[in-house]
Enzyme design. Structure first.
Site: not given
Length: 99
Positions: A34, A37
Site C-alpha cells: 500500500c 501506508c
C-alpha cells in the site's frame, strides 16, 4: 514490540492491548503493498516517539540528562550514573548492591 512505543497487534492480543488499554491507542492498519501506508509510516513513527515520552518519572528522580542509569534497591535509588561510562563502572555500582 517494534520499539518507540510501537507494538504489533494481532488477533490474539487486540482485545487486551487495545480494547482494554487504560491509555489511548492509535492502531495503524497497513500493508506492505500500500503506497499511502508507506507514505504515512514515518509520520506514525514520529508521533509514536513523541507520545511515548514519559516525563513524570524522570522529574521524580531528578534526571536532567541522558543517559542516566539508576540502581534501585528496596524501592530506593542507591546509585545514579549520568553519561556514558564503561561497563566496569556500571558493574561496580551494581556489585555494591547485589547479594
Amino acid at each position: 514490540m517494534a520499539g518507540n512505543g510501537i507494538f504489533e497487534i494481532t488477533d490474539a492480543n487486540f482485545d487486551q492491548d487495545v480494547l482494554k488499554s487504560d491509555q489511548p491507542v492509535l492502531v495503524d492498519f497497513w500493508a506492505t503493498w500500500c503506497g499511502p501506508c508507506r507514505a504515512i509510516a514515518p509520520i506514525v513513527d514520529e508521533l509514536a516517539r513523541e507520545y511515548h515520552h514519559n516525563s513524570a518519572t524522570p522529574m521524580r528522580y531528578g534526571v536532567r540528562g541522558i543517559p542516566t542509569l539508576l540502581v534501585f534497591k528496596g524501592g530506593q535509588v542507591q546509585e545514579q550514573i549520568v553519561g556514558y561510562v564503561p561497563k566496569e563502572t556500571i558493574q561496580k555500582a551494581l556489585d555494591k548492591h547485589v547479594g
